[in-house]
Each structure stands twice: as C-alpha cells, then as structure tokens.
Design an enzyme around this catalytic site. Sequence first.
Site, PDB file in Angstrom:
ATOM      1  N   HIS A   1      85.122  47.178  64.111  1.00 57.90           N
ATOM      2  CA  HIS A   1      84.469  45.956  64.086  1.00 57.90           C
ATOM      3  C   HIS A   1      83.179  46.164  63.230  1.00 57.90           C
ATOM      4  O   HIS A   1      82.706  47.250  63.211  1.00 57.90           O
ATOM      5  CB  HIS A   1      84.107  45.586  65.400  1.00 57.90           C
ATOM      6  N   GLY A   2      82.820  45.215  62.539  1.00 56.81           N
ATOM      7  CA  GLY A   2      81.631  45.246  61.759  1.00 56.81           C
ATOM      8  C   GLY A   2      81.594  45.694  60.039  1.00 56.81           C
ATOM      9  O   GLY A   2      82.958  45.678  59.714  1.00 56.81           O
TER      10      GLY A   2
ATOM     11  N   HIS B   1      92.838  44.076  64.626  1.00 55.28           N
ATOM     12  CA  HIS B   1      91.154  43.746  64.611  1.00 55.28           C
ATOM     13  C   HIS B   1      90.298  44.419  63.511  1.00 55.28           C
ATOM     14  O   HIS B   1      90.954  45.518  63.034  1.00 55.28           O
ATOM     15  CB  HIS B   1      90.785  44.069  66.141  1.00 55.28           C
ATOM     16  N   GLY B   2      89.154  44.274  63.230  1.00 55.27           N
ATOM     17  CA  GLY B   2      88.419  44.883  62.399  1.00 55.27           C
ATOM     18  C   GLY B   2      89.006  44.920  61.027  1.00 55.27           C
ATOM     19  O   GLY B   2      88.917  45.981  60.603  1.00 55.27           O
TER      20      GLY B   2
ATOM     21  N   ASP C   1      90.367  41.949  76.797  1.00 53.10           N
ATOM     22  CA  ASP C   1      90.021  42.960  76.240  1.00 53.10           C
ATOM     23  C   ASP C   1      89.800  44.008  77.236  1.00 53.10           C
ATOM     24  O   ASP C   1      88.747  44.283  77.906  1.00 53.10           O
ATOM     25  CB  ASP C   1      88.948  42.769  75.337  1.00 53.10           C
TER      26      ASP C   1
ATOM     27  N   ASP D   1      88.584  35.252  71.797  1.00 59.77           N
ATOM     28  CA  ASP D   1      88.562  36.602  71.012  1.00 59.77           C
ATOM     29  C   ASP D   1      87.791  37.550  72.088  1.00 59.77           C
ATOM     30  O   ASP D   1      86.790  37.360  72.335  1.00 59.77           O
ATOM     31  CB  ASP D   1      87.950  36.415  69.701  1.00 59.77           C
TER      32      ASP D   1
ATOM     33  N   THR E   1      83.413  39.671  60.101  1.00 64.96           N
ATOM     34  CA  THR E   1      82.229  40.218  59.147  1.00 64.96           C
ATOM     35  C   THR E   1      82.338  39.334  57.749  1.00 64.96           C
ATOM     36  O   THR E   1      81.276  39.131  57.402  1.00 64.96           O
ATOM     37  CB  THR E   1      82.527  41.791  59.060  1.00 64.96           C
TER      38      THR E   1
HETATM   39  C1  PGH Z   1      87.541  41.271  64.595  1.00 65.23           C
HETATM   40  C2  PGH Z   1      86.893  41.100  63.426  1.00 65.23           C
HETATM   41  N1  PGH Z   1      87.280  40.140  65.502  1.00 65.23           N
HETATM   42  O1  PGH Z   1      88.027  40.241  66.663  1.00 65.23           O
HETATM   43  O2  PGH Z   1      88.360  42.114  65.015  1.00 65.23           O
HETATM   44  O3  PGH Z   1      86.659  42.525  62.634  1.00 65.23           O
HETATM   45  O4  PGH Z   1      84.224  42.903  62.043  1.00 65.23           O
HETATM   46  O5  PGH Z   1      86.339  43.531  60.621  1.00 65.23           O
HETATM   47  O6  PGH Z   1      85.590  41.150  60.748  1.00 65.23           O
HETATM   48  P1  PGH Z   1      85.754  42.305  61.524  1.00 65.23           P
HETATM   49 ZN    ZN Z   2      88.211  42.329  67.169  1.00 66.50          ZN
HETATM   50 CA    CA Z   3      88.055  46.438  72.954  1.00 67.87          CA
END
Ligand code: PGH
Ligand code: ZN
Ligand code: CA
Length: 305
Positions: free
Chosen positions: A178-179, A208-209, A103, A81, A254
């Site tokens: 993220h987070g 993501h996120g 990335d 990742d 998260t």
């Molecule tokens: C994520 C996780 N990992 O690559 O994209 O996102 O922080 O929302 O869990 P979260």
């Molecule tokens: Zn991510």
């Molecule tokens: Ca990135």
Amino acid sequence: MLVSNRDLLAPARTRAYAVGAFNISNLESLLAVTEAAVEEKSPVIVAATPSAIKYGGLSYLAKMVRTAAESSLVPMSLHLDHGSDFEMVSKCVAAGFTSVMIDGSFLTFEQNVALTKRVVDLAHPKGVSVEAELGRLAGVEEKTVEEKEAVLTDPETAREFVENSCVDALAVAIGTSHGAYKFKTEPKLDFERLRSISEKVDVPLVLHGASSVPAWIIEKASRYGAELKGAKGIPEEHIQKAISLGIAKINIDTDLRLAFTATVREVLTNSPKEFDPRKILGPAKEAMKEVVKSKMRLFGSSGKA
Ligand code: PGH
Ligand code: ZN
Ligand code: CA
C-alpha cells in the site's frame, strides 16, 4: 441500483478483465469515480476504508454512494475496504454496503478463517459478498505494516482458506504494497505464485496496492512543491499480466490521492487570488476522473457495463 462484488466479479474472471475498486472519502472522489464509470461504460466498485468512514461519516458516505448508483446506470457496488473487525462489518452491512472485506491478515490462519466465516454467515443471507486477505501486504494501512512483517500468500493455504471460509473473493500478497513507495529497487511481483494460487482457488482474486504511481503525476506534484522523492508503483504491464493470471479486482487509492494533490497544488500556485473551493476541488476531481478512466481502460472493464 447497487449490486454485490460477486455479481461484478464473476464475469470479470471468466472474461479476463478486472473491475477497479477505487477508494473514496468525499463528494469529489465519489463524483470522479462515478462519472468515469459512466463515461467508460464500466462496472465499478466504490470502496471506503474504516478511516474514510471515520472522516466522511458512515451514513453520509452510504447515502451518497446510493445516490450515485441510482443516477448513473452502471453496475456499482459499495464495498468496505480493509474492514477491521466484525462490528465494523455489521455496521456497514446495516448501512447498505453490498460487499465487505474482512482483513484478518494479522491473525493466525485458524483465527482468520473463523473471523471470515463469521462475516460470511452475517453477510450472505443479506446478499452481501465477502473478501478476505491471506498473506500480508506491507505499507500504509490503518497502521503501517513494516516490510519485514509482510508475508506472501501460500497457494495451498489459499485453497484451504477459501474452502473453509466460503469467502467470495481473496486478496493475495504477491509483492505489492500500500502507498506511494512500493519498491526501493526494481518493481517485482511473484507471478509464479499468482499462477499457482489461480490454479488452486476458483474465487476471483484481488490485487491490493496496485497503484502505478505514474511519473508524470509525481513530476507535476513536485513542480508545485510536493516532496515525493523515491515514490514508485506497479508498472502497467505488470497489472495486465496479473489480470491474465486471474486477478479480477484491482484496488486503487494512491494514484487518486496523487492526482488530487498535484492538481490542488497547481491551482493554488497558478491562481493565488482564487479562494472558491469549487474552483480548486473541481479541477482536482477532473484529474482523479481521468486517472480512473485510464485504469478502466487498462483493466479492460471499459464497455463491460
Ligand atoms: C489498496 C490501494 N486499497 O485497499 O489496496 O492500494 O495504495 O496502491 O493505491 P494503493
Ligand atoms: Zn488494500
Ligand atoms: Ca491487511
């Protein structure tokens, strides 16, 4: 046996469900993800970031995940990742990862295409699939990406990117981050943008996120002393809508961290005489597992193994 993300995601996109990619960094998080996948009969992506690899050790993590796949009989991939550079990707491919993300979201379009293509040329002959990121998510990564540095994905650029890089899956930026602190006001995703990317791009799209930062976990953690004021995530209805518009892989880190921490705090508070790590981490693993299972049901991947 470990399979690649390409194998896991092709049926997901056509059958309108998504496969969860869950971040692991130790035995407990891996057991949580594996046991959840077995109990839900769900395909699953086990994801490790460069910082998780630094923490757990590349060989330890890779061999542990291989063992999990051999003993679990659900389709599972081991995915890098947010791979930071070509060297990191090469090491992971050599260690047996079946999928990698490169990335290049901080590079120019041309540099991002070139780096992704280089990774594709390394990975494809070995049956390893590749994910790239176009646009840029805000939030906690190896280094924090400030909100003003975030860039949403342009649909036409995405089409060009996929065509030129031959990438297998594309992470898009549509307003997630993220987070645990995703929104200062109301949660908002750019679904029109996602719809348009989906129309132009035929590889599986990645969100993501995507953690929901459930209120009940925040309340539990806070009850036992955590300070998480203002934490806010993506509502579950938004996740379902994103899947209906072409998202086939959803990354969750998260929510697992929050479930883990809330439970460790609870055990330590309620059982002050306890000092057996298994009695502390065991319940925390169970809490992560319940979160993973509920994600698999939300994503529609339960029963698809
Ligand atoms: C994520 C996780 N990992 O690559 O994209 O996102 O922080 O929302 O869990 P979260
Ligand atoms: Zn991510
Ligand atoms: Ca990135």
